[in-house]
Design an enzyme around this catalytic site. Structure first.
Site, PDB file in Angstrom:
ATOM      1  N   CYS A 200      10.684  -6.831   4.757  1.00 46.20           N
ATOM      2  CA  CYS A 200      11.750  -5.929   5.704  1.00 46.20           C
ATOM      3  C   CYS A 200      12.828  -5.635   4.671  1.00 46.20           C
ATOM      4  O   CYS A 200      13.579  -6.541   4.201  1.00 46.20           O
ATOM      5  CB  CYS A 200      12.210  -6.884   6.532  1.00 46.20           C
ATOM      6  SG  CYS A 200      13.453  -6.199   7.768  1.00 46.20           S
ATOM      7  N   VAL A 201      13.233  -4.327   4.605  1.00 49.20           N
ATOM      8  CA  VAL A 201      14.389  -4.001   3.863  1.00 49.20           C
ATOM      9  C   VAL A 201      15.662  -4.442   4.433  1.00 49.20           C
ATOM     10  O   VAL A 201      16.704  -4.919   3.652  1.00 49.20           O
ATOM     11  CB  VAL A 201      14.318  -2.434   3.510  1.00 49.20           C
ATOM     12  CG1 VAL A 201      15.495  -1.904   2.828  1.00 49.20           C
ATOM     13  CG2 VAL A 201      13.177  -1.945   3.067  1.00 49.20           C
TER      14      VAL A 201
END
Length: 353
Positions: A200-201
């Site tokens: 997850c950025v």
């Protein structure tokens, strides 16, 4: 002369910026890493976005301010949800997804402790003929125990695969560790993750076995907060109080953006709820044909599913064991999962247990 002055001024400003940058990196060494710096900036942007949406409401919505004075509990609950969502975001972003190296270290240390205890218990203290002096080379003992520990992890993981599986085929080419089933190397974190789901950025971390539950609760809280905030924005447009045109333009822009974010969050929440009920991960669902031990299993079969109810229970409540590893299902278990449902299966809740 003017050019020289301009060049000197530019050089001076660059030196000042360099000194300021060095001073910042001295106080915040984590910002020296480009990946951490981008993650830090994304976190600041996300927090600012939340503050903007809530701040605009409390600054310009006079009806909400009036309602807060009459029914303070309404605003208190909303602000508590706002604070809980941000807290859940930081808790999730700072949690470990469950790295293979950490699990291997725990297994090896436990095995070394058992071997050391068994070796100590087998050493005789005395005999009938007199005292017995036992000399042990501590370095040799440590090497033997370490080797046995590494063997313990390899044996534990290889027992989860079908007999005849090559050790090389399940060894990570980047970490050089033996990967249990459902583990994958994350190139962003540069580590192997147990039950890897995705990187997850926005959170700046991987989602895996160790934090998937926290991630789901964060999405749930973010969705509820977006729904409530959207409702407050719609109520703003329904009020009879006259407002300037530029305020309407700002509120419409924010509401449209919030609408698209809400659609994305709802789809994400439904998607991960489906993954939880079927005991799958995003990586397994998307790259199923590329995963060696899943490519020959039919699409409608969920090899790791234990039934919707048990999957949900283990996901939410069976987190006491931080490093849980699931063996690959046997041919008999897969054949049982391939069997179509009958009326008796529905009555006996076969899909749930």
């Amino acid at each position: 002369m003017g050019a020289l002055c301009g060049g000197g001024g530019g050089g001076l400003s660059r030196d000042t910026l360099d000194r300021f940058s060095d001073r910042c990196l001295r106080f915040f060494p984590c910002l020296s890493d480009p990946a951490r710096r981008s993650t830090f900036c994304l976190r600041i942007a996300l927090v600012m976005l939340h503050l903007i949406y809530v701040g605009v409401l409390f600054i310009f919505d006079k009806d909400l301010i009036h309602k807060t004075k009459q029914q303070p509990w309404y605003t208190i609950i909303y602000l508590l949800l706002f604070a809980a969502t941000l807290a859940q975001y930081f808790v999730t972003s700072g949690s470990s997804p469950g790295y293979v190296l950490d699990a291997m270290r725990v297994v090896n240390e436990a095995d070394i402790s058992r071997n050391r205890a068994s070796m100590t218990s087998k050493q005789p203290a005395s005999s009938k003929n007199g005292d017995v002096v036992v000399t042990i080379d501590s370095n040799q003992l440590g090497r033997n125990l370490l080797g046995r520990g590494m063997m313990a992890w390899t044996k534990l993981v290889m027992d989860m695969y079908p007999s005849g599986t090559s050790l090389r085929s399940v060894t990570c080419t980047y970490c050089d560790v033996v990967q249990p089933p459902r583990a994958k190397h994350c190139h962003d974190c540069d580590k192997c993750v147990l039950q890897f789901d995705h990187h997850c950025v926005w959170l700046g971390t991987c989602i895996g076995q160790g934090n998937h539950c926290r991630f789901w609760w964060y999405i749930c809280g973010e969705t509820a907060l977006s729904l409530w905030t959207g409702t407050l924005y719609i109520q703003f447009f329904k009020s009879d109080i006259s407002k300037p045109w530029w305020l309407y333009a700002i509120m419409i822009l924010l509401l449209v953006t919030l609408f698209f974010c809400l659609i994305f969050l709802l789809l994400l929440l439904l998607f991960h709820s489906y993954l939880i009920l079927t005991n799958q991960t995003t990586y397994e669902l998307v790259r199923r044909r590329r995963i060696q031990y899943l490519r020959n299993i039919p699409e409608r079969v969920y090899p790791f599913s234990k039934g919707a109810c048990r999957n949900l229970y283990e996901f939410c409540f069976a987190q006491s064991s931080k490093y849980r590893m699931e063996p690959l299902p046997t041919a008999q278990e897969l054949e049982e999962k391939l069997r179509p449902y009958t009326c008796s299966d529905v009555l006996s809740c076969r899909c749930c247990c």
